[in-house]
Design a protein around this motif. Sequence first.
Motif, PDB file in Angstrom:
ATOM      1  N   SER A  33      -9.755  -7.128  -3.358  1.00 31.94           N
ATOM      2  CA  SER A  33     -10.565  -7.889  -4.306  1.00 31.94           C
ATOM      3  C   SER A  33     -10.489  -7.227  -5.669  1.00 31.94           C
ATOM      4  N   ASP A  34     -10.665  -8.047  -6.699  1.00 29.67           N
ATOM      5  CA  ASP A  34     -10.685  -7.556  -8.084  1.00 29.67           C
ATOM      6  C   ASP A  34      -9.455  -6.719  -8.422  1.00 29.67           C
ATOM      7  N   GLY A  35      -8.292  -7.142  -7.897  1.00 27.78           N
ATOM      8  CA  GLY A  35      -7.050  -6.478  -8.235  1.00 27.78           C
ATOM      9  C   GLY A  35      -6.853  -5.121  -7.599  1.00 27.78           C
ATOM     10  N   ARG A  36      -7.582  -4.835  -6.511  1.00 27.02           N
ATOM     11  CA  ARG A  36      -7.465  -3.541  -5.831  1.00 27.02           C
ATOM     12  C   ARG A  36      -7.391  -3.763  -4.326  1.00 27.02           C
ATOM     13  N   LEU A  37      -6.468  -3.036  -3.684  1.00 24.62           N
ATOM     14  CA  LEU A  37      -6.312  -3.088  -2.233  1.00 24.62           C
ATOM     15  C   LEU A  37      -6.745  -1.758  -1.636  1.00 24.62           C
ATOM     16  N   ASP A  38      -7.743  -1.795  -0.748  1.00 24.49           N
ATOM     17  CA  ASP A  38      -8.186  -0.622   0.004  1.00 24.49           C
ATOM     18  C   ASP A  38      -7.810  -0.822   1.460  1.00 24.49           C
ATOM     19  N   VAL A  39      -7.125   0.155   2.035  1.00 17.73           N
ATOM     20  CA  VAL A  39      -6.749   0.104   3.445  1.00 17.73           C
ATOM     21  C   VAL A  39      -7.547   1.168   4.186  1.00 17.73           C
ATOM     22  N   TYR A  40      -8.283   0.749   5.221  1.00 18.44           N
ATOM     23  CA  TYR A  40      -9.175   1.646   5.931  1.00 18.44           C
ATOM     24  C   TYR A  40      -8.589   2.127   7.267  1.00 18.44           C
ATOM     25  N   ARG A  41      -7.789   1.277   7.907  1.00 18.58           N
ATOM     26  CA  ARG A  41      -7.264   1.642   9.239  1.00 18.58           C
ATOM     27  C   ARG A  41      -5.763   1.365   9.244  1.00 18.58           C
ATOM     28  N   HIS A  42      -5.020   2.386   8.805  1.00 18.45           N
ATOM     29  CA  HIS A  42      -3.581   2.241   8.594  1.00 18.45           C
ATOM     30  C   HIS A  42      -2.820   1.948   9.892  1.00 18.45           C
ATOM     31  N   THR A  43      -3.144   2.684  10.939  1.00 17.07           N
ATOM     32  CA  THR A  43      -2.408   2.551  12.193  1.00 17.07           C
ATOM     33  C   THR A  43      -2.559   1.158  12.777  1.00 17.07           C
ATOM     34  N   TYR A  88       0.824  -1.204   0.000  1.00 17.07           N
ATOM     35  CA  TYR A  88       0.000   0.000   0.000  1.00 17.07           C
ATOM     36  C   TYR A  88       0.860   1.258   0.000  1.00 17.07           C
ATOM     37  N   HIS A  89       1.845   1.300   0.866  1.00 15.44           N
ATOM     38  CA  HIS A  89       2.651   2.514   0.984  1.00 15.44           C
ATOM     39  C   HIS A  89       3.610   2.679  -0.188  1.00 15.44           C
ATOM     40  N   ARG A  90       4.135   1.576  -0.704  1.00 14.06           N
ATOM     41  CA  ARG A  90       5.028   1.700  -1.863  1.00 14.06           C
ATOM     42  C   ARG A  90       4.241   2.160  -3.096  1.00 14.06           C
ATOM     43  N   LEU A  91       3.075   1.601  -3.338  1.00 12.32           N
ATOM     44  CA  LEU A  91       2.286   1.965  -4.498  1.00 12.32           C
ATOM     45  C   LEU A  91       1.712   3.372  -4.367  1.00 12.32           C
ATOM     46  N   GLY A 146      -7.288   3.494  -2.149  1.00 11.65           N
ATOM     47  CA  GLY A 146      -6.925   2.187  -2.681  1.00 11.65           C
ATOM     48  C   GLY A 146      -5.785   2.267  -3.678  1.00 11.65           C
ATOM     49  N   VAL A 147      -5.151   1.115  -3.902  1.00 15.47           N
ATOM     50  CA  VAL A 147      -4.071   0.992  -4.889  1.00 15.47           C
ATOM     51  C   VAL A 147      -4.309  -0.272  -5.705  1.00 15.47           C
ATOM     52  N   PRO A 148      -3.806  -0.309  -6.938  1.00 21.18           N
ATOM     53  CA  PRO A 148      -3.935  -1.551  -7.714  1.00 21.18           C
ATOM     54  C   PRO A 148      -3.040  -2.627  -7.121  1.00 21.18           C
ATOM     55  N   LEU A 149      -3.561  -3.827  -6.995  1.00 25.78           N
ATOM     56  CA  LEU A 149      -2.769  -4.955  -6.507  1.00 25.78           C
ATOM     57  C   LEU A 149      -3.182  -6.195  -7.292  1.00 25.78           C
ATOM     58  N   PRO A 150      -2.572  -6.400  -8.466  1.00 27.84           N
ATOM     59  CA  PRO A 150      -3.029  -7.432  -9.389  1.00 27.84           C
ATOM     60  C   PRO A 150      -2.499  -8.834  -9.120  1.00 27.84           C
ATOM     61  N   TYR A 151      -1.870  -9.050  -7.972  1.00 25.85           N
ATOM     62  CA  TYR A 151      -1.312 -10.364  -7.686  1.00 25.85           C
ATOM     63  C   TYR A 151      -2.400 -11.338  -7.231  1.00 25.85           C
ATOM     64  N   ARG A 152      -2.062 -12.624  -7.231  1.00 24.33           N
ATOM     65  CA  ARG A 152      -2.966 -13.674  -6.770  1.00 24.33           C
ATOM     66  C   ARG A 152      -2.677 -13.996  -5.299  1.00 24.33           C
ATOM     67  N   GLN A 153      -3.643 -14.566  -4.627  1.00 20.81           N
ATOM     68  CA  GLN A 153      -3.399 -15.016  -3.257  1.00 20.81           C
ATOM     69  C   GLN A 153      -2.257 -16.034  -3.225  1.00 20.81           C
TER      70      GLN A 153
END
Length: 242
Positions: free
Chosen positions: A213-223, A163-166, A176-183
Amino acid sequence: MTTKCDQCPLRQLPFFDDITHDQTAFMQRFKTGELQADAGSEILAEGASSAHLFTILSGMGLRYKSLPGGQRQVVGFVLPGDFIGLQSGVMGEMKHSVEATTQMSLCVFNRSELWSLFKHQPERAFDITHLAASEEHLLGQSLSAVGQLDGLAKVAWLLHLFYHRLTALGLSLNRGVPLPYRQQDIADALGLSLVHTNKCLGKLRAKGLLEWSDGRLDVYRHTELAALAQIADVEMPPRPLI
């Protein structure tokens, strides 16, 4: 159309160090072209020697080693701005493979000109050394996470890092950031089973920390995510761009 070094979109980002006009002109001469790689294609092969070095202009990939039993160990992820192929340039052959996860565009450099860079552009040569040291540092962080954290914390650590690098690469949009990797890629990087990885993701989602999900990472509570991952510092200092 080939991107000119003085018009490189990555150089506009504060995440990357500035370089002088003379250094930019040298990099333009060092660059021989661009490579377009489709998702799933092999860019560098373990055990092979490449005549080229690459900087990722856009897209994402991963580094991995193939084990004798057929298993795969992901040893790193490749993001825009990363410099790859140095192992082949220094050690004669690649010690791991690099594969495109998405469509990728890569700046191509002639490996035979690497010594010219060290001879005529010592500051740029130091930048390459800086990148190699940074990779060593990240590998140490990864080994510490894999060796000392439990499964939930491992997954939290890696997703926090993504998240922070992207975000530093200017790819964030609406938290959110794109995260197209697989589990499976995450599992192979962290030494977890796919089932365990899926359960950990479910727990992070249930805690309201993130959604992937769907190639996207959303972070809601960073701390809270950082605390779970045992990360004290999220600073992303500027780094060189080759």
